[in-house]
Design an enzyme around this catalytic site. Structure first.
Site, PDB file in Angstrom:
ATOM      1  N   LYS A 107      -5.487   5.766  -7.421  1.00 15.50           N
ATOM      2  CA  LYS A 107      -5.209   7.197  -7.653  1.00 15.50           C
ATOM      3  C   LYS A 107      -5.203   7.495  -9.151  1.00 15.50           C
ATOM      4  CE  LYS A 107      -2.635   7.584  -3.389  1.00 15.50           C
ATOM      5  NZ  LYS A 107      -1.350   7.341  -2.778  1.00 15.50           N
ATOM      6  N   LEU A 122       0.874  -1.177   0.000  1.00 15.55           N
ATOM      7  CA  LEU A 122       0.000   0.000   0.000  1.00 15.55           C
ATOM      8  C   LEU A 122       0.902   1.215   0.000  1.00 15.55           C
ATOM      9  CD1 LEU A 122      -2.677  -1.013   2.694  1.00 15.55           C
ATOM     10  CD2 LEU A 122      -3.012  -0.868   0.218  1.00 15.55           C
ATOM     11  N   ASP A 123       0.430   2.317  -0.579  1.00 13.00           N
ATOM     12  CA  ASP A 123       1.235   3.539  -0.581  1.00 13.00           C
ATOM     13  C   ASP A 123       1.443   4.020   0.854  1.00 13.00           C
ATOM     14  OD1 ASP A 123       1.088   3.432  -3.319  1.00 13.00           O
ATOM     15  OD2 ASP A 123      -0.517   4.926  -3.467  1.00 13.00           O
ATOM     16  N   ASN A 124       2.477   4.826   0.990  1.00 15.38           N
ATOM     17  CA  ASN A 124       2.800   5.437   2.271  1.00 15.38           C
ATOM     18  C   ASN A 124       1.583   6.140   2.912  1.00 15.38           C
ATOM     19  OD1 ASN A 124       4.102   6.894   4.246  1.00 15.38           O
ATOM     20  ND2 ASN A 124       5.036   8.350   2.825  1.00 15.38           N
ATOM     21  N   THR A 156      -1.621   5.560   2.202  1.00 14.26           N
ATOM     22  CA  THR A 156      -2.844   4.732   2.216  1.00 14.26           C
ATOM     23  C   THR A 156      -2.934   4.023   3.565  1.00 14.26           C
ATOM     24  OG1 THR A 156      -2.685   4.357  -0.159  1.00 14.26           O
ATOM     25  CG2 THR A 156      -4.032   2.800   1.067  1.00 14.26           C
TER      26      THR A 156
END
Ligand code: URA
Length: 239
Positions: free
Chosen positions: A185, A100-102, A104
């Site tokens: 995104k 997961l993104d930083n 998220t």
């Protein structure tokens, strides 16, 4: 499962030195000293090393509610790793399932079951993932229809949305099954929305439920078996 693999999966030591530990007669299985590092053990075997019984539970799979500001990588110069939030006794054993993104939050799985991990992460198995999204300007109702068609998200990639439900002016849930880089995104970006908050709320058959942000828990037996079934695995296939 092979004895040396069992011991290395429990973070005992490197595979090479485990072989030496076994050859040196430091390991007993079911009360007998064993010297064959390739011997097969199962979930009922009692394995003792240097007089200490090694926990012989099946694979460990954890669910985390990832907070913002934690990286899904082992090391980073600027942000702490999600691994810092994993209880110490499991930290050496488990690996993240995808990323997961930083910024998220939400459901992140970690497991020491390599076969399960590979299948869950593989686009071939197309595990659905559901996200709760907050965007920067009012969501138009037409978006629900627009995402029913393949979406060109740039760099030669096309995304496919399983479903999108607008909850209110700024919030929606979206389900995808491919796991492309920054997929959500980029999908919303295509329709000129910036995602300002992103939370993964479901992964395959599992939901985040009431798990507190920044904490981890072991899956229940039922959850674990439903996860195996979602990628056509049975517990017996893994022993
Ligand atoms: N899609 C994104 O854009 N970010 C995530 O962290 C996960 C899916």
């Amino acid at each position: 499962m092979r004895l040396d693999r069992f011991l290395s999966m429990r973070g005992i030591d490197s595979r090479k030195s485990i072989k030496k530990v076994i050859r040196d007669g430091r390991v007993q299985v079911d009360g007998k000293t064993v010297y064959d590092f390739a011997m097969s053990i199962d979930g009922n075997s009692v394995v003792v090393m240097d007089g200490v019984q090694i926990q012989n539970e099946p694979y460990v799979t954890l669910m985390m509610n990832k907070p913002e500001g934690y990286m899904c990588s082992m090391k980073d110069e600027h942000y702490p790793s999600v691994m810092n939030l994993v209880p110490e006794n499991y930290r050496k054993r488990v690996r993240m399932v995808g990323r997961l993104d930083n910024d998220t939050t939400g459901l992140l799985l970690l497991t020491d079951n390599g076969v399960l991990n590979a299948r869950l992460a593989s686009p071939k198995h197309g595990i659905p993932k559901t996200y709760h999204v907050e965007v920067n300007h009012i969501l138009k109702p037409e978006l629900e229809e627009a995402v029913k068609y393949p979406i060109d998200i740039g760099k030669g990639e096309v995304a496919h949305v399983d479903s999108l439900t607008i909850l209110d002016e700024y919030h929606a849930t979206i389900t995808v099954h491919e796991g492309k880089y920054h997929e959500i995104k980029r999908i919303f970006g295509k329709f000129s929305y910036d995602v300002i908050r992103l939370e993964r709320i479901a992964f395959g058959p599992l939901s985040l439920g009431g798990l507190s942000l920044g904490t981890c828990r072991l899956l229940t037996r039922e959850e674990y078996f439903s996860l195996l079934a979602s990628v056509r695995l049975r517990q017996e296939d893994l022993l």
